[in-house]
Design an enzyme around this catalytic site. Structure first.
Site, PDB file in Angstrom:
ATOM      1  CE  LYS A  12      -3.707  -2.392   1.957  1.00 49.91           C
ATOM      2  NZ  LYS A  12      -4.659  -2.942   2.942  1.00 49.91           N
ATOM      3  CG  ASP A  15      -9.623  -0.710   5.079  1.00 50.30           C
ATOM      4  OD1 ASP A  15      -9.119  -0.288   3.364  1.00 50.30           O
ATOM      5  OD2 ASP A  15      -8.980  -0.661   5.730  1.00 50.30           O
ATOM      6  CD  GLN A  75      -3.886  -4.651   6.394  1.00 48.66           C
ATOM      7  OE1 GLN A  75      -3.582  -3.648   5.772  1.00 48.66           O
ATOM      8  NE2 GLN A  75      -4.452  -6.161   6.215  1.00 48.66           N
TER       9      GLN A  75
END
Ligand code: NDP
Length: 297
Positions: free
Chosen positions: A54, A121, A98
């Site tokens: 990422k 997200d 994460q």
């Protein structure tokens, strides 16, 4: 092989190219640099790889990115304080924590602490709720990537029967919601299956578009697929492969070779849905920076 390959890598590159131009414009004309903060807790090797990918993807297209790394025993309070700090940080437009987090940390609480307008997200309940009622929101990256793959491949979803196998909060449910919306490039008739579905093959055989998000290696076989269907394989599974250097290989949830003989188009694993996930994260981060500056479109 009969099926056309839906090349996720190529489609992702196209979208990233467009994003890079947009970012260049934002920088030169508005002095805006989209920024993403990625929070990593512990030393889960897969999470470390995802976070590295990422950050690299951000760097490659001109998004500012920073990584906040914590040991596995970090307290929930310290993590929540960091999220709040990032919420207030003007150079950060997107915050990604994460997952999975260590057991002593309440994931739901952490996700809930991210400001919905920085939740790139798309996991915050506000964004999930908006997605369900068809409001503008951040959409979760993997299902959003699946939707973009279908659109870029010219698949007509209008009135099509889409069967999704898998009902997780991060893939199955959101992709079903996206394709069900009363809007252009959606309007599908959607059926969602799961481990309790009776006679799964009888349902999957009805699909014009079959989306597999199961996490079971090569579970979808040719007899489960209608002739001429479009098949999207979200699954990523490691299986032993003594002939490879690493001792394993990645396969999807679909038995690719035999299903490709029967369907109209199919995504490979790797190289299908995977490259789209990070691309949509980049996309959401740029959208967030634009929204904050009041730029529409
Ligand atoms: P989950 O384990 O959260 O969900 C799996 C779903 O599949 C569940 O709804 C489960 O049913 C259903 N299922 C399991 N076994 C069967 C069965 N025998 N018949 C029918 N349904 C079944 O997985 P995720 O949604 O998180 O991920 C799915 C796959 O996608 C995984 O391989 C994962 O690695 C991959 N993935 C790939 C990404 C990418 O970027 N390419 C990103 C995210 C995920 P039930 O609810 O009843 O348990």
């Amino acid at each position: 092989m009969k099926a056309a390959i839906i090349d996720g890598k190529k489609i992702a590159e196209t979208i990233r190219g467009e994003l890079a131009e947009e970012i260049e414009d934002l920088k030169s004309k508005r002095n805006i640099i989209p920024g993403l903060a990625v929070v990593l807790v512990g030393e889960n090797p897969a999470s470390q790889v995802y976070v590295r990918m990422k950050n690299k993807a951000c760097h490659d297209i001109g998004i500012y990115s920073e990584q906040q790394t914590y040991p596995a025993d970090v307290s929930e309070e310290e993590l929540l304080n960091k999220v709040k700090e990032l919420n207030a940080d003007d150079k950060i437009h997107g915050i990604l924590v994460q997952l999975p987090l260590p057991k002593h940390i309440n994931e739901f609480k952490v996700i809930n602490t991210i400001l919905p307008e920085k939740d790139v997200d798309g996991f915050h309940p506000v964004n999930i709720g908006k997605l369900m009622i068809g409001e503008d929101c951040f959409k979760p990256c993997t299902p959003y990537g699946v939707h973009k793959l279908l659109i870029h491949s010219g698949v007509d979803l209008n009135g099509s029967h889409v069967v999704v196998v898998g009902r997780s909060n991060i893939v199955g449910k959101p992709v079903a919601n996206m394709l069900l919306q009363k809007e252009k490039d959606a309007n599908a008739t959607v059926t969602v299956c799961h481990s309790r579905t009776r006679d799964l093959p009888a349902v999957t055989r009805q699909a014009d578009v079959l989306i597999a998000a199961i996490g079971r290696p090569e579970m979808i076989t040719a007899d489960m697929v209608k002739e001429g269907a479009v098949v999207i394989d979200v699954g990523v599974n490691r299986v032993d492969d003594p002939s490879s250097e690493k001792g394993y290989k990645l396969v999807g949830d679909v038995k690719f070779d035999e299903v490709a003989e029967k369907c109209r188009a199919i995504t490979p694993v790797p190289g299908g849905v995977g490259p789209m996930t990070i691309t949509m994260l980049l996309y959401n981060t740029v959208q967030s920076a634009k929204k904050k500056a009041g730029i529409t479109g």
